[in-house]
Scaffold this motif. Structure first.
Motif, mmCIF file in Angstrom:
data_model
loop_
_atom_site.group_PDB
_atom_site.id
_atom_site.type_symbol
_atom_site.label_atom_id
_atom_site.label_comp_id
_atom_site.label_asym_id
_atom_site.label_seq_id
_atom_site.Cartn_x
_atom_site.Cartn_y
_atom_site.Cartn_z
ATOM 1 N N UNK A 18 -11.502 16.014 4.873
ATOM 2 C CA UNK A 18 -12.390 14.846 4.869
ATOM 3 C C UNK A 18 -13.363 14.940 3.704
ATOM 4 N N UNK A 19 -13.968 16.111 3.516
ATOM 5 C CA UNK A 19 -14.905 16.292 2.405
ATOM 6 C C UNK A 19 -14.191 16.176 1.055
ATOM 7 N N UNK A 20 -12.985 16.703 0.965
ATOM 8 C CA UNK A 20 -12.200 16.577 -0.265
ATOM 9 C C UNK A 20 -11.910 15.104 -0.556
ATOM 10 N N UNK A 21 -11.544 14.359 0.465
ATOM 11 C CA UNK A 21 -11.270 12.927 0.296
ATOM 12 C C UNK A 21 -12.516 12.199 -0.187
ATOM 13 N N UNK A 22 -13.653 12.479 0.427
ATOM 14 C CA UNK A 22 -14.909 11.842 -0.001
ATOM 15 C C UNK A 22 -15.231 12.182 -1.451
ATOM 16 N N UNK A 23 -15.076 13.440 -1.809
ATOM 17 C CA UNK A 23 -15.365 13.893 -3.173
ATOM 18 C C UNK A 23 -14.482 13.172 -4.192
ATOM 19 N N UNK A 24 -13.194 13.142 -3.929
ATOM 20 C CA UNK A 24 -12.278 12.500 -4.870
ATOM 21 C C UNK A 24 -12.460 10.985 -4.899
ATOM 22 N N UNK A 25 -12.789 10.403 -3.760
ATOM 23 C CA UNK A 25 -12.984 8.955 -3.730
ATOM 24 C C UNK A 25 -14.277 8.531 -4.413
ATOM 25 N N UNK A 26 -15.215 9.446 -4.575
ATOM 26 C CA UNK A 26 -16.405 9.128 -5.382
ATOM 27 C C UNK A 26 -15.992 8.886 -6.831
ATOM 28 N N UNK A 27 -15.022 9.652 -7.303
ATOM 29 C CA UNK A 27 -14.535 9.504 -8.675
ATOM 30 C C UNK A 27 -13.459 8.435 -8.783
ATOM 31 N N UNK A 28 -12.618 8.330 -7.770
ATOM 32 C CA UNK A 28 -11.476 7.410 -7.765
ATOM 33 C C UNK A 28 -11.495 6.618 -6.460
ATOM 34 N N UNK A 29 -12.295 5.556 -6.394
ATOM 35 C CA UNK A 29 -12.532 4.842 -5.131
ATOM 36 C C UNK A 29 -11.296 4.268 -4.451
ATOM 37 N N UNK A 30 -10.250 4.012 -5.199
ATOM 38 C CA UNK A 30 -9.057 3.410 -4.596
ATOM 39 C C UNK A 30 -7.941 4.424 -4.358
ATOM 40 N N UNK A 31 -8.247 5.712 -4.479
ATOM 41 C CA UNK A 31 -7.239 6.750 -4.289
ATOM 42 C C UNK A 31 -6.710 6.719 -2.855
ATOM 43 N N UNK A 32 -5.413 6.459 -2.661
ATOM 44 C CA UNK A 32 -4.844 6.518 -1.318
ATOM 45 C C UNK A 32 -4.841 7.968 -0.812
ATOM 46 N N UNK A 33 -5.016 8.133 0.489
ATOM 47 C CA UNK A 33 -5.071 9.486 1.045
ATOM 48 C C UNK A 33 -4.335 9.556 2.379
ATOM 49 N N UNK A 34 -3.675 10.688 2.574
ATOM 50 C CA UNK A 34 -3.036 10.999 3.852
ATOM 51 C C UNK A 34 -3.693 12.263 4.363
#
Length: 81
Positions: A18-34
């Protein structure tokens, strides 16, 4: 160039999924995640994430389910404005 999709386990040492997803989405807001977990109660942590283009998979799952999920998320990402 950045990655096109994030596939991560929710329960990892140090930096959880969850924290990794938040971190990456700060840089790439539309990054799809599973986000993946073997514990059904961990699905509740997804409430802390914007659920657009985020999927949850409960372990164990068939490889075909992962492939279908990746395919569907990438198609959604291509259609996004």
């Amino acid at each position: 160039r950045h990655c096109q999709i994030l596939v991560t386990d929710i329960d990892m040492p140090k930096l959880g999924g969850v924290d990794l997803t938040k971190l990456l989405r700060n840089q790439f807001p539309t990054l799809p995640a599973i986000l993946i977990s073997g514990y059904s109660e961990e699905m509740s942590v997804l409430q802390h994430l914007p659920l657009d283009q985020i999927c949850y998979l409960q372990k164990p799952f068939a490889v075909s389910k992962l492939i279908t999920t990746i395919h569907n998320l990438l198609q959604l990402a291509e259609q996004a404005p």
